[in-house]
Design a protein around this motif. Structure first.
Motif, PDB file in Angstrom:
ATOM      1  N   ALA A  13      16.211  34.215  14.626  1.00 27.16           N
ATOM      2  CA  ALA A  13      15.018  33.636  15.247  1.00 27.16           C
ATOM      3  C   ALA A  13      14.327  34.649  16.148  1.00 27.16           C
ATOM      4  CB  ALA A  13      15.396  32.404  16.055  1.00 27.16           C
ATOM      5  N   ASP A  14      12.994  34.638  16.109  1.00 28.55           N
ATOM      6  CA  ASP A  14      12.211  35.478  17.017  1.00 28.55           C
ATOM      7  C   ASP A  14      11.938  34.743  18.325  1.00 28.55           C
ATOM      8  OD1 ASP A  14      11.961  37.620  15.226  1.00 28.55           O
ATOM      9  OD2 ASP A  14      10.261  36.664  14.243  1.00 28.55           O
ATOM     10  N   ILE A  15      11.665  33.444  18.217  1.00 26.02           N
ATOM     11  CA  ILE A  15      11.374  32.608  19.384  1.00 26.02           C
ATOM     12  C   ILE A  15      12.182  31.328  19.253  1.00 26.02           C
ATOM     13  CG2 ILE A  15       9.611  31.264  20.591  1.00 26.02           C
ATOM     14  CD1 ILE A  15       7.561  33.308  19.659  1.00 26.02           C
ATOM     15  N   ILE A  16      12.803  30.923  20.342  1.00 18.63           N
ATOM     16  CA  ILE A  16      13.546  29.675  20.384  1.00 18.63           C
ATOM     17  C   ILE A  16      12.979  28.848  21.526  1.00 18.63           C
ATOM     18  CG2 ILE A  16      15.800  28.604  20.767  1.00 18.63           C
ATOM     19  CD1 ILE A  16      17.017  31.207  19.558  1.00 18.63           C
ATOM     20  N   ILE A  17      12.493  27.652  21.196  1.00 21.28           N
ATOM     21  CA  ILE A  17      11.921  26.746  22.196  1.00 21.28           C
ATOM     22  C   ILE A  17      12.915  25.607  22.409  1.00 21.28           C
ATOM     23  CG2 ILE A  17      10.021  25.208  22.775  1.00 21.28           C
ATOM     24  CD1 ILE A  17       8.254  26.934  20.920  1.00 21.28           C
ATOM     25  N   ILE A  18      13.308  25.422  23.659  1.00 20.19           N
ATOM     26  CA  ILE A  18      14.252  24.370  24.015  1.00 20.19           C
ATOM     27  C   ILE A  18      13.492  23.327  24.824  1.00 20.19           C
ATOM     28  CG2 ILE A  18      16.363  23.795  25.263  1.00 20.19           C
ATOM     29  CD1 ILE A  18      17.213  26.737  24.803  1.00 20.19           C
ATOM     30  N   GLY A  19      13.426  22.115  24.301  1.00 22.13           N
ATOM     31  CA  GLY A  19      12.732  21.029  24.983  1.00 22.13           C
ATOM     32  C   GLY A  19      13.696  20.197  25.810  1.00 22.13           C
ATOM     33  N   LEU A  20      13.344  19.981  27.057  1.00 17.74           N
ATOM     34  CA  LEU A  20      14.143  19.152  27.947  1.00 17.74           C
ATOM     35  C   LEU A  20      13.352  17.894  28.276  1.00 17.74           C
ATOM     36  CD1 LEU A  20      15.370  22.059  30.181  1.00 17.74           C
ATOM     37  CD2 LEU A  20      16.713  20.803  28.508  1.00 17.74           C
ATOM     38  N   SER A  21      13.992  16.753  28.138  1.00 18.22           N
ATOM     39  CA  SER A  21      13.304  15.483  28.328  1.00 18.22           C
ATOM     40  C   SER A  21      13.661  14.861  29.667  1.00 18.22           C
ATOM     41  CB  SER A  21      13.693  14.519  27.204  1.00 18.22           C
ATOM     42  OG  SER A  21      15.068  14.191  27.319  1.00 18.22           O
ATOM     43  N   GLU A  22      13.004  13.751  29.978  1.00 16.13           N
ATOM     44  CA  GLU A  22      13.336  13.040  31.206  1.00 16.13           C
ATOM     45  C   GLU A  22      14.741  12.452  31.118  1.00 16.13           C
ATOM     46  OE1 GLU A  22      10.185  10.275  31.843  1.00 16.13           O
ATOM     47  OE2 GLU A  22       8.717  11.855  32.168  1.00 16.13           O
ATOM     48  N   GLU A  23      15.193  12.112  29.909  1.00 15.99           N
ATOM     49  CA  GLU A  23      16.540  11.578  29.733  1.00 15.99           C
ATOM     50  C   GLU A  23      17.605  12.669  29.882  1.00 15.99           C
ATOM     51  OE1 GLU A  23      14.155  11.123  27.166  1.00 15.99           O
ATOM     52  OE2 GLU A  23      13.502   9.258  28.092  1.00 15.99           O
ATOM     53  N   GLU A  24      17.261  13.886  29.553  1.00 16.00           N
ATOM     54  CA  GLU A  24      18.184  15.033  29.623  1.00 16.00           C
ATOM     55  C   GLU A  24      17.449  16.173  30.322  1.00 16.00           C
ATOM     56  OE1 GLU A  24      21.842  16.226  29.305  1.00 16.00           O
ATOM     57  OE2 GLU A  24      21.311  14.429  28.203  1.00 16.00           O
ATOM     58  N   PRO A  25      17.199  16.024  31.638  1.00 16.10           N
ATOM     59  CA  PRO A  25      16.316  16.966  32.337  1.00 16.10           C
ATOM     60  C   PRO A  25      16.937  18.297  32.747  1.00 16.10           C
ATOM     61  CG  PRO A  25      17.044  15.294  33.857  1.00 16.10           C
ATOM     62  CD  PRO A  25      17.595  14.929  32.498  1.00 16.10           C
ATOM     63  N   GLU A  26      18.248  18.370  32.759  1.00 17.53           N
ATOM     64  CA  GLU A  26      18.906  19.585  33.241  1.00 17.53           C
ATOM     65  C   GLU A  26      19.383  20.436  32.079  1.00 17.53           C
ATOM     66  OE1 GLU A  26      18.849  20.305  36.477  1.00 17.53           O
ATOM     67  OE2 GLU A  26      17.819  18.405  36.763  1.00 17.53           O
ATOM     68  N   ILE A  27      19.396  21.737  32.314  1.00 23.82           N
ATOM     69  CA  ILE A  27      19.892  22.659  31.296  1.00 23.82           C
ATOM     70  C   ILE A  27      21.232  23.207  31.757  1.00 23.82           C
ATOM     71  CG2 ILE A  27      18.676  24.674  32.229  1.00 23.82           C
ATOM     72  CD1 ILE A  27      18.211  25.268  29.106  1.00 23.82           C
ATOM     73  N   ASN A  28      22.143  23.331  30.842  1.00 21.55           N
ATOM     74  CA  ASN A  28      23.448  23.912  31.119  1.00 21.55           C
ATOM     75  C   ASN A  28      23.280  25.429  31.069  1.00 21.55           C
ATOM     76  OD1 ASN A  28      26.048  25.073  30.730  1.00 21.55           O
ATOM     77  ND2 ASN A  28      26.821  23.090  30.048  1.00 21.55           N
ATOM     78  N   THR A  29      23.278  26.064  32.226  1.00 22.88           N
ATOM     79  CA  THR A  29      23.007  27.508  32.261  1.00 22.88           C
ATOM     80  C   THR A  29      24.096  28.315  31.566  1.00 22.88           C
ATOM     81  OG1 THR A  29      23.936  27.663  34.494  1.00 22.88           O
ATOM     82  CG2 THR A  29      21.551  27.449  34.305  1.00 22.88           C
ATOM     83  N   ILE A  85       4.705  36.266  25.478  1.00 24.18           N
ATOM     84  CA  ILE A  85       6.063  36.796  25.318  1.00 24.18           C
ATOM     85  C   ILE A  85       6.166  37.741  24.127  1.00 24.18           C
ATOM     86  CG2 ILE A  85       7.151  34.895  26.554  1.00 24.18           C
ATOM     87  CD1 ILE A  85       8.129  33.846  23.861  1.00 24.18           C
ATOM     88  N   LEU A  86       5.359  37.525  23.085  1.00 23.95           N
ATOM     89  CA  LEU A  86       5.370  38.476  21.966  1.00 23.95           C
ATOM     90  C   LEU A  86       4.779  39.823  22.369  1.00 23.95           C
ATOM     91  CD1 LEU A  86       4.461  36.225  18.903  1.00 23.95           C
ATOM     92  CD2 LEU A  86       6.699  37.183  19.511  1.00 23.95           C
ATOM     93  N   SER A  87       3.956  39.808  23.424  1.00 23.27           N
ATOM     94  CA  SER A  87       3.390  41.053  23.958  1.00 23.27           C
ATOM     95  C   SER A  87       4.293  41.682  25.014  1.00 23.27           C
ATOM     96  CB  SER A  87       2.012  40.776  24.572  1.00 23.27           C
ATOM     97  OG  SER A  87       1.123  40.319  23.591  1.00 23.27           O
ATOM     98  N   GLY A  88       5.440  41.040  25.264  1.00 24.61           N
ATOM     99  CA  GLY A  88       6.390  41.606  26.216  1.00 24.61           C
ATOM    100  C   GLY A  88       6.222  41.135  27.642  1.00 24.61           C
ATOM    101  N   ARG A  89       5.354  40.145  27.868  1.00 22.27           N
ATOM    102  CA  ARG A  89       5.127  39.625  29.219  1.00 22.27           C
ATOM    103  C   ARG A  89       5.729  38.227  29.347  1.00 22.27           C
ATOM    104  NH1 ARG A  89       0.212  40.987  27.350  1.00 22.27           N
ATOM    105  NH2 ARG A  89      -0.425  38.801  27.403  1.00 22.27           N
ATOM    106  N   PRO A  90       6.436  37.952  30.424  1.00 22.09           N
ATOM    107  CA  PRO A  90       6.951  36.598  30.632  1.00 22.09           C
ATOM    108  C   PRO A  90       5.796  35.637  30.900  1.00 22.09           C
ATOM    109  CG  PRO A  90       7.358  37.935  32.566  1.00 22.09           C
ATOM    110  CD  PRO A  90       6.775  38.849  31.511  1.00 22.09           C
ATOM    111  N   TYR A  91       6.056  34.340  30.749  1.00 20.46           N
ATOM    112  CA  TYR A  91       5.013  33.346  30.970  1.00 20.46           C
ATOM    113  C   TYR A  91       5.587  32.171  31.742  1.00 20.46           C
ATOM    114  CZ  TYR A  91       1.431  29.867  30.144  1.00 20.46           C
ATOM    115  OH  TYR A  91       0.457  28.901  30.334  1.00 20.46           O
ATOM    116  N   ILE A  92       4.899  31.784  32.809  1.00 23.59           N
ATOM    117  CA  ILE A  92       5.214  30.572  33.552  1.00 23.59           C
ATOM    118  C   ILE A  92       3.926  29.761  33.621  1.00 23.59           C
ATOM    119  CG2 ILE A  92       5.942  29.572  35.751  1.00 23.59           C
ATOM    120  CD1 ILE A  92       7.600  32.034  36.259  1.00 23.59           C
ATOM    121  N   CYS A  93       3.974  28.523  33.153  1.00 21.70           N
ATOM    122  CA  CYS A  93       2.780  27.684  33.129  1.00 21.70           C
ATOM    123  C   CYS A  93       2.276  27.423  34.549  1.00 21.70           C
ATOM    124  CB  CYS A  93       3.066  26.366  32.398  1.00 21.70           C
ATOM    125  SG  CYS A  93       4.236  25.299  33.238  1.00 21.70           S
ATOM    126  N   ARG A  94       1.017  27.034  34.631  1.00 26.74           N
ATOM    127  CA  ARG A  94       0.376  26.787  35.932  1.00 26.74           C
ATOM    128  C   ARG A  94       1.119  25.723  36.739  1.00 26.74           C
ATOM    129  NH1 ARG A  94      -3.693  27.187  32.296  1.00 26.74           N
ATOM    130  NH2 ARG A  94      -3.804  24.934  32.050  1.00 26.74           N
TER     131      ARG A  94
END
Length: 98
Positions: A13-29, A85-94
């Motif tokens: 995979a080149d990009i992996i998108i992980i969706g977190l919901s209100e039912e499962e809001p935390e990510i296991n680091t 991110i494909l251009s090498g820059r991180p992204y954080i939404c507004r």
């Protein structure tokens, strides 16, 4: 997250998108670190239903996450994030920058 480890073959995979919901809001680091370690060429994007806060986003970026999106954002945010991110820059939404 556990089922993901079995679903994606390492290095496919080149990009992996992980969706977190209100039912499962935390990510296991710990699991996230393993996933990043097994897919070093992939860029990881986390897609949140809630605002996890800038501090958590910054912490997860230090372990290798490249982008953060909010489900409350604009539809075009995904395109902007992927291009960034494909251009090498991180992204954080507004929504997380506030």
């Amino acid at each position: 997250m556990q089922s993901f480890k079995k679903a994606i073959a390492p290095g496919t995979a080149d990009i992996i998108i992980i969706g977190l919901s209100e039912e499962e809001p935390e990510i296991n680091t710990g699991v996230l670190k393993q996933m990043i370690g097994r897919n070093p060429s992939a860029s990881f994007i986390l897609y949140y239903a809630h605002n996890p806060g800038y501090e958590l986003a910054s912490s997860l970026m230090r372990i290798g996450v490249k982008g953060f999106l909010s489900k409350n954002g604009c539809p075009g945010d995904l395109e902007i994030c992927v291009n960034s991110i494909l251009s090498g820059r991180p992204y954080i939404c507004r929504q997380l920058q506030r």
